[in-house]
Write a protein that holds these residues in place. Structure first.
Motif, PDB file in Angstrom:
ATOM      1  N   PHE A  25      45.389  35.367  48.009  1.00  0.00           N
ATOM      2  CA  PHE A  25      46.541  36.249  48.260  1.00  0.00           C
ATOM      3  C   PHE A  25      47.190  35.915  49.596  1.00  0.00           C
ATOM      4  O   PHE A  25      48.418  35.899  49.718  1.00  0.00           O
ATOM      5  N   ALA A  26      46.359  35.623  50.607  1.00  0.00           N
ATOM      6  CA  ALA A  26      46.912  35.237  51.908  1.00  0.00           C
ATOM      7  C   ALA A  26      47.616  33.891  51.853  1.00  0.00           C
ATOM      8  O   ALA A  26      48.553  33.636  52.610  1.00  0.00           O
ATOM      9  N   ALA A  27      47.167  33.004  50.923  1.00  0.00           N
ATOM     10  CA  ALA A  27      47.800  31.699  50.781  1.00  0.00           C
ATOM     11  C   ALA A  27      49.119  31.772  50.031  1.00  0.00           C
ATOM     12  O   ALA A  27      49.828  30.765  49.932  1.00  0.00           O
ATOM     13  N   GLY A  28      49.460  32.947  49.461  1.00  0.00           N
ATOM     14  CA  GLY A  28      50.745  33.107  48.786  1.00  0.00           C
ATOM     15  C   GLY A  28      50.660  33.267  47.294  1.00  0.00           C
ATOM     16  O   GLY A  28      51.691  33.462  46.641  1.00  0.00           O
ATOM     17  N   CYS A  29      49.481  33.188  46.720  1.00  0.00           N
ATOM     18  CA  CYS A  29      49.329  33.345  45.270  1.00  0.00           C
ATOM     19  C   CYS A  29      49.124  34.828  44.962  1.00  0.00           C
ATOM     20  O   CYS A  29      48.066  35.388  45.255  1.00  0.00           O
ATOM     21  N   THR A  30      50.141  35.476  44.391  1.00  0.00           N
ATOM     22  CA  THR A  30      50.080  36.908  44.097  1.00  0.00           C
ATOM     23  C   THR A  30      50.193  37.204  42.611  1.00  0.00           C
ATOM     24  O   THR A  30      50.313  38.369  42.231  1.00  0.00           O
ATOM     25  N   ASN A  31      50.163  36.180  41.766  1.00  0.00           N
ATOM     26  CA  ASN A  31      50.263  36.370  40.323  1.00  0.00           C
ATOM     27  C   ASN A  31      48.916  36.791  39.775  1.00  0.00           C
ATOM     28  O   ASN A  31      47.922  36.055  39.868  1.00  0.00           O
ATOM     29  N   VAL A  32      48.870  37.996  39.184  1.00  0.00           N
ATOM     30  CA  VAL A  32      47.597  38.550  38.703  1.00  0.00           C
ATOM     31  C   VAL A  32      47.057  37.722  37.541  1.00  0.00           C
ATOM     32  O   VAL A  32      45.850  37.442  37.458  1.00  0.00           O
ATOM     33  N   THR A  33      47.937  37.305  36.640  1.00  0.00           N
ATOM     34  CA  THR A  33      47.486  36.525  35.474  1.00  0.00           C
ATOM     35  C   THR A  33      46.845  35.209  35.910  1.00  0.00           C
ATOM     36  O   THR A  33      45.793  34.798  35.401  1.00  0.00           O
ATOM     37  N   ARG A  34      47.469  34.554  36.852  1.00  0.00           N
ATOM     38  CA  ARG A  34      46.914  33.281  37.316  1.00  0.00           C
ATOM     39  C   ARG A  34      45.576  33.480  38.011  1.00  0.00           C
ATOM     40  O   ARG A  34      44.624  32.707  37.793  1.00  0.00           O
ATOM     41  N   LEU A  35      45.472  34.516  38.850  1.00  0.00           N
ATOM     42  CA  LEU A  35      44.209  34.764  39.544  1.00  0.00           C
ATOM     43  C   LEU A  35      43.103  35.122  38.552  1.00  0.00           C
ATOM     44  O   LEU A  35      41.947  34.692  38.709  1.00  0.00           O
ATOM     45  N   HIS A  36      43.447  35.933  37.559  1.00  0.00           N
ATOM     46  CA  HIS A  36      42.427  36.288  36.556  1.00  0.00           C
ATOM     47  C   HIS A  36      41.987  35.062  35.777  1.00  0.00           C
ATOM     48  O   HIS A  36      40.800  34.881  35.455  1.00  0.00           O
ATOM     49  N   ARG A  37      42.926  34.159  35.458  1.00  0.00           N
ATOM     50  CA  ARG A  37      42.580  32.943  34.734  1.00  0.00           C
ATOM     51  C   ARG A  37      41.667  32.059  35.583  1.00  0.00           C
ATOM     52  O   ARG A  37      40.728  31.430  35.060  1.00  0.00           O
ATOM     53  N   GLU A  38      41.904  31.993  36.902  1.00  0.00           N
ATOM     54  CA  GLU A  38      41.038  31.191  37.776  1.00  0.00           C
ATOM     55  C   GLU A  38      39.623  31.740  37.817  1.00  0.00           C
ATOM     56  O   GLU A  38      38.639  30.979  37.834  1.00  0.00           O
ATOM     57  N   LEU A  39      39.488  33.085  37.833  1.00  0.00           N
ATOM     58  CA  LEU A  39      38.150  33.677  37.883  1.00  0.00           C
ATOM     59  C   LEU A  39      37.417  33.502  36.553  1.00  0.00           C
ATOM     60  O   LEU A  39      36.205  33.211  36.534  1.00  0.00           O
ATOM     61  N   THR A  40      38.115  33.701  35.468  1.00  0.00           N
ATOM     62  CA  THR A  40      37.451  33.522  34.169  1.00  0.00           C
ATOM     63  C   THR A  40      37.064  32.073  33.928  1.00  0.00           C
ATOM     64  O   THR A  40      36.103  31.787  33.190  1.00  0.00           O
ATOM     65  N   ALA A  41      37.802  31.139  34.539  1.00  0.00           N
ATOM     66  CA  ALA A  41      37.414  29.728  34.408  1.00  0.00           C
ATOM     67  C   ALA A  41      36.089  29.463  35.090  1.00  0.00           C
ATOM     68  O   ALA A  41      35.373  28.515  34.730  1.00  0.00           O
TER      69      ALA A  41
END
Length: 457
Positions: A284-300
């Motif tokens: 989030f501090a790096a600028g990535c605020t898209n919830v779908t993308r973050l959730h996809r990264e965690l599920t990966a």
């Protein structure tokens, strides 16, 4: 084209070298002139107001185009004014070339008109001018040593008056030095550590204030009843049957060492997202605020989290973080608070200044000295200046003590400046007008031209 018919005269004297001559028209033109007299006066006014290039541009718009040097020659051809020797003389310097060459402007303290311009700011030219222009009774000047020496040599009987603006400017610099010496006291001290009791494992446990209210009284009575029955030998299930409560309620009171424990806020339960919160914070501090993308990264990474968990936590990160404590006031800002009139400070500035003075007794003493000097300057109490100097000397404050002791070198002029109503305000206005003339000349200009423009303004 003007067609002018003039009369021709013949001299009757036999030995006259000029046998014929034409009738003159002095109000219209002059011999060998390229301009009429009226146009010449207009060019002189344009040259005095706008000097060279700007005047040439204006004259072109007025349908009589002339060059910049023509305008300057018209100005240089004007006679110098011959004002009388003023009774009150103002003296100040100005830069003909900033940082390199300085000159001196002399003004009349009563009419605020420029009297003369000297080529340097040394004591010699001023003393020579005063010697050739007797009659000056009061000399208003700044606290420059050269002007003090020149006034003493050229007009020993004249009263020298130090300008009040420069005195207040000097005490402002002294206050800034004093505030800079106590820069560490401008920031608020860190908050004291939370008081607590040390537990058996060495950790400090915070003592919370005792809750109050009807609910707290009920909880306190229930905690006392449960522990009283347990102390009499009742088991926990027997206590449950005796009180008619549920087993979980009795167990909660039995496990609580203090009756306040059940009233404390429930600690957040551990979540499956807790191990991944630092990762989400970095992304989030790096600028990535898209919830779908973050959730996809965690599920990966096979994280056992849901989309709703990630969305709820990102919503908390999007909320405005708690504001950091305001930075401490700068040295210049605190100096402005101390040297400005208290009526001009806002409520926040009053509160901030009061907080700074409460932390630093030296600055509080400096503020008192500044207020006293302001009273002396405003109400013309020059007779009390020696007592103020002694008080500042006794306080030994950096900056202020040096300023006060430096006043003793020019005490008579400073006392006169804090007593009489004369000041260098008119001279400062003349200096501002000179700066405007210099801007019109576009940089370098000879002293003769600058001198002429200053005198004729």
């Amino acid at each position: 084209m003007i067609r002018l018919t003039v009369r021709r005269f013949i001299c009757g004297t036999a030995d006259c070298p000029r046998r014929t001559f034409a009738e003159p028209f002095a109000r219209l033109t002059a011999p060998y002139a390229r301009f009429t007299t009226r146009l010449g006066h207009v060019l002189e006014h344009v040259g005095l107001a706008l000097a060279g290039r700007a005047g040439a541009r204006l004259s072109a718009q007025l349908a009589f185009p002339v060059g910049r040097m023509t305008l300057l020659r018209r100005v240089m051809g004007l006679p110098d004014p011959r004002p009388s020797t003023p009774r009150v003389l103002g003296v100040d310097d100005f830069a003909t070339r900033r940082g390199q060459t300085y000159s001196t402007v002399l003004t009349c303290g009563e009419t605020h008109r420029v009297v003369d311009v000297l080529p340097t700011r040394d004591s010699g030219p001023l003393a020579a001018w005063l010697a050739t222009h007797p009659g000056v009774e009061i000399i208003c000047r700044d606290r420059a040593g050269a002007y003090a020496e020149g006034a003493r040599l050229g007009a020993p009987t004249a009263i020298q008056v130090a300008d009040r603006f420069h005195l207040w400017q000097g005490i402002g610099r002294a206050v800034e030095t004093c505030v800079a010496a106590h820069r560490e006291d401008l920031s608020a001290p860190p908050p004291p550590p939370q008081e607590g009791v040390e537990t058996s494992n060495g950790n400090s446990e915070r003592i919370e204030p005792a809750p109050d209210g009807r609910r707290a009284q009920r909880k306190k009575a229930a905690h006392a009843m449960v522990h009283e029955l347990l102390a009499q030998g009742y088991s926990r299930r027997a206590t449950t049957r005796h009180l008619g409560w549920s087993l979980n309620t009795v167990l909660r009171y039995a496990r609580a060492a203090n009756w306040q424990d059940p009233l404390r806020e429930n600690r957040p339960r551990p979540s499956r997202l807790d191990p991944y919160k630092p990762y989400l914070e970095r992304r989030f501090a790096a600028g990535c605020t898209n919830v779908t993308r973050l959730h996809r990264e965690l599920t990966a990474e096979n994280a056992p989290v849901t989309y709703q968990m990630v969305r709820a936590y990102i919503a908390t990160l999007r909320a405005a973080p708690p504001q950091a404590p305001p930075p401490p006031p700068t040295v210049r800002r605190v100096t402005g608070w101390l040297t400005r009139h208290p009526a001009t400070l806002s409520e926040d500035e009053h509160a901030a200044l009061k907080d700074v003075l409460a932390r630093c007794p030296e600055l509080e003493a400096a503020a008192a000295h500044v207020r006293d000097f302001g009273e002396i300057l405003t109400h013309r109490l020059g007779s009390t200046l020696p007592a103020w100097i002694d008080a500042v000397d006794a306080s030994q404050l950096p900056g202020l003590t040096g300023f006060a002791l430096h006043l003793l070198r020019d005490l008579d002029a400073v006392t006169a400046g804090l007593t009489l109503h004369w000041s260098s305000g008119g001279t400062e206005g003349a200096v501002n007008r000179i700066k405007k003339i210099k801007r019109q000349l576009y940089g370098r200009a000879g002293f003769e031209l600058l001198h002429k423009l200053i005198l004729l303004q």
